[in-house]
Every structure is written in structure tokens, then in C-alpha cells.
Design a protein around this motif. Sequence first.
Motif, PDB file in Angstrom:
ATOM      1  N   THR A 140       0.831  -1.205   0.000  1.00 44.22           N
ATOM      2  CA  THR A 140       0.000   0.000   0.000  1.00 44.22           C
ATOM      3  C   THR A 140       0.860   1.247   0.000  1.00 44.22           C
ATOM      4  O   THR A 140       0.592   2.210  -0.735  1.00 44.22           O
ATOM      5  CB  THR A 140      -0.932  -0.001   1.220  1.00 44.22           C
TER       6      THR A 140
ATOM      7  N   HIS B  40       1.176   4.271  -3.102  1.00 44.33           N
ATOM      8  CA  HIS B  40       0.814   5.669  -2.921  1.00 44.33           C
ATOM      9  C   HIS B  40       2.030   6.589  -2.796  1.00 44.33           C
ATOM     10  O   HIS B  40       1.874   7.777  -2.547  1.00 44.33           O
ATOM     11  CB  HIS B  40      -0.034   5.828  -1.654  1.00 44.33           C
TER      12      HIS B  40
ATOM     13  N   HIS C 187       4.134   7.634  -4.990  1.00 42.82           N
ATOM     14  CA  HIS C 187       4.564   8.412  -6.159  1.00 42.82           C
ATOM     15  C   HIS C 187       4.426   9.911  -5.935  1.00 42.82           C
ATOM     16  O   HIS C 187       5.033  10.715  -6.632  1.00 42.82           O
ATOM     17  CB  HIS C 187       3.751   8.005  -7.384  1.00 42.82           C
TER      18      HIS C 187
ATOM     19  N   VAL D  48       3.553  10.151   2.127  1.00 47.33           N
ATOM     20  CA  VAL D  48       2.972   8.857   2.474  1.00 47.33           C
ATOM     21  C   VAL D  48       3.927   8.065   3.353  1.00 47.33           C
ATOM     22  O   VAL D  48       3.530   7.489   4.376  1.00 47.33           O
ATOM     23  CB  VAL D  48       2.625   8.063   1.203  1.00 47.33           C
TER      24      VAL D  48
ATOM     25  N   GLU E 247      -5.649   0.447   4.353  1.00 51.60           N
ATOM     26  CA  GLU E 247      -6.024   1.767   3.863  1.00 51.60           C
ATOM     27  C   GLU E 247      -5.311   2.868   4.650  1.00 51.60           C
ATOM     28  O   GLU E 247      -5.321   2.881   5.879  1.00 51.60           O
ATOM     29  CB  GLU E 247      -7.542   1.973   3.972  1.00 51.60           C
TER      30      GLU E 247
ATOM     31  N   HIS F 205      -9.225  10.952   1.337  1.00 50.33           N
ATOM     32  CA  HIS F 205      -8.050  11.175   0.509  1.00 50.33           C
ATOM     33  C   HIS F 205      -7.629   9.905  -0.228  1.00 50.33           C
ATOM     34  O   HIS F 205      -7.250   9.944  -1.403  1.00 50.33           O
ATOM     35  CB  HIS F 205      -6.891  11.680   1.373  1.00 50.33           C
ATOM     36  N   ALA F 206      -7.738   8.738   0.451  1.00 47.24           N
ATOM     37  CA  ALA F 206      -7.283   7.485  -0.152  1.00 47.24           C
ATOM     38  C   ALA F 206      -8.152   7.058  -1.331  1.00 47.24           C
ATOM     39  O   ALA F 206      -7.692   6.335  -2.215  1.00 47.24           O
ATOM     40  CB  ALA F 206      -7.261   6.378   0.904  1.00 47.24           C
ATOM     41  N   HIS F 207      -9.430   7.532  -1.371  1.00 46.83           N
ATOM     42  CA  HIS F 207     -10.342   7.108  -2.429  1.00 46.83           C
ATOM     43  C   HIS F 207     -10.814   8.278  -3.305  1.00 46.83           C
ATOM     44  O   HIS F 207     -11.796   8.155  -4.025  1.00 46.83           O
ATOM     45  CB  HIS F 207     -11.560   6.394  -1.821  1.00 46.83           C
TER      46      HIS F 207
ATOM     47  N   SER G 175      -9.635   9.310  -5.917  1.00 46.98           N
ATOM     48  CA  SER G 175      -9.521   8.987  -7.343  1.00 46.98           C
ATOM     49  C   SER G 175     -10.819   8.405  -7.908  1.00 46.98           C
ATOM     50  O   SER G 175     -11.018   8.361  -9.115  1.00 46.98           O
ATOM     51  CB  SER G 175      -8.377   7.993  -7.572  1.00 46.98           C
TER      52      SER G 175
END
Length: 370
Positions: free
Chosen positions: A180, A184, A186, A191, A290, A353-355, A357
Amino acid sequence: MSEGYKAAELSDKLREGEVNANLESVLSDDPGVGDVLLACERADLDKESPLYEMLARQTSTDALRDARRSGDVATMNTATGLSETRREATGYDMLVSALKPAAQQLLIKGPKGSGKTTKALDLARHLHTEFDGDLSVLTNIRGPDEHDDVEYADTLSGMLEWVRDTDGEKLVIGDEWSSTVNAHAHGGGEVRASFSRFINALRKGEGGSTRLIVIGHEHDTDIAAIVRNQSDVVLEADGKVDEGLIDCATVYEGWTDYQRGEPWIKIRGMRDVPESSAWGADTNYFATFELDLDNPAKQIRKGKLIEDWEQYQDDEDADDAGNSAKDYRSCRGEKTDATDCGATVKHESGYCHAHRSQWDGEPDPRLEED
């Protein structure tokens, strides 16, 4: 297989200085006897009962007879000089004892199919026994959470809340953490910095008693730096079932010794944990994790998650977007396993924030309902 493993295998047949039972069905050459021994264990049958004793002695006799026929006298002599119990003889007790001190961190690494998950659960089971059942366990692996002392959580916030609110001795087992973080990472170092804060907060649980067992990968570079560098013990699975090494592992006293190739002990006899066991993993389930904290610097203080951590969720994003909603809502995103996220948000999208996208640009319809 090395001489060390052969010696340990024969030493398993001895206890209290005399030829006795092989108490582990996995070491039986007779599948029928092995299955019965395993069934006895599952039924909590007294190991001193006549049935268990008879089957175990039969297994011991067969194994030692084979050793005599092969002329492996040196190995038999070595075996008789080892410890009285199977786990001590194979180094297993040494490993379990190394995990007992507060805030110990174990990294389990190895190729896919080498039984890393079952090794973690087997260690958790034995560590639970070492604490006479006074050990609370948290994991993001489905299956063992059916045990009375095991709970499930697969988010940063959920794990930190559990550590904050759980008293006594604790153990956290984490799978897919590095995957995980790498997925994240990049966007920069934020992170990884958040994950490092998370790891340190776990280990600084109430009383400093939280232990960590982290399941890693085969390649070193795929494992998060903080997991590698802060591991007090590194266990490398030696191989797979078809290689005859599924129950074998090499253990190092920390990441530096692992890099130097200086092992501490070699272990054999690490047992599989069947799915039917209270400690067994669901073989159809893939662990998820997550990163649901948006502002760890404010949400984690003095080594633990603050009580009102939700107020900092998407704080900056909400201000930038001009969001006027004051009420918090549950994230409407889906995790990788298709379950609802449920993290607390106040961003106009309705996604954490994690979802984020998953957002199509339309405002959260719940804002209009308000």
C-alpha cells in the motif's frame, strides 16, 4: 537439506532423555497417523492420553528406525544432545521468546507461496500461549479474528484506535502494508512519513507493550524502509512445499545481520495453521490496508491517535474547495476488496483522501440532502 535441519528433526523424537512421541503430525511419514494426531490436537485431546501416546510413539519408532537403517549415527548422537522439547530443539522457543519483550518488531519475508502468513499466525498462536491467553491481537488478515482475543482492522485509524483503547499486552499483525505504501508513494515523501509515524505510534502503545509482526515481500526494496530498519528480528522463509522447505526458516537478529548474511538460528517444524483453526486465515481473502489519515502530524500526538482525530480529516482540502458543510460524513468510496470505506470525511466529494480517485467531479449528493 542441511545437517542442522536433520539433527533437529531427529531430536524431535526425544523428550526427557528417552525415546518418546513425535507430537507434531506434520513430521509423521504416515499420512493416516498424521491426520489422527492433528485431529487429536484440534479436539484438545490430552497429549498424555493412551491414544495420543500410542500414535506418537509409533511415529517416533518409525522415524528412528529409518535413521538407524540409513546409518545416520552422527545425526542421532547430535539429536540426543539437544533440548528436551521439539520447539526448543528446533529454535522455535528461542524465536517466540525473542518476540515477548515490549515493542518488539518481527519482519517475515520470503517468496510467494512460502507460507509467510501461516508462519505469522503460528507465531501469534504460540505467543498468545506464552502470555497464558493475556495477549490481545489485532490483524488485517481475515479468519483469525473469529478468535475471542483477535480483532480485525485494515485502516491506519482503526489500528491506532485499537492500540489506544486496548489495555494490557498487545500484538499487531500487518499484511500488505508495504504494498500500500509503495502504491501511494509516487506523490512524494508524505505517504512514507505518515506510515513511519503510524509504525512508531503502534510500537508506543499504552505501556509500550505493542509488538508487531509485519509480513513483507521477497525483494528487499519492496519492503518499506521503516519496516526493514526497525525490525528487531527478521525471519526469512526458506522455501515452498515442493522444495521440502515450507516448515523451515532462517532467523536474523535485525536487518543489519540479515544484510550481512549472519543468521542467528535456523528453524524447522514451523507448522501450518489450517483454515478450520481459530487462528487460521481465510484462503479466499486478500489482506487490505487503507491509509485513511489525512493529517497524521496533527492526528497522532505523543505516540497515539488523538480522540478527536476526525476533525483534521480533509481539513485543508475542504477549505481550498470552499466546502461549507459542517457535518462529517462517511466516505462513499470502496476499498480494494469492494467493501465500503466508511472513513470520516467532510470534503465536498464525499471521498476520503485514499479514495479521491473514485470521484467523478460531482458534489456529494448528501450535501444537498443537508
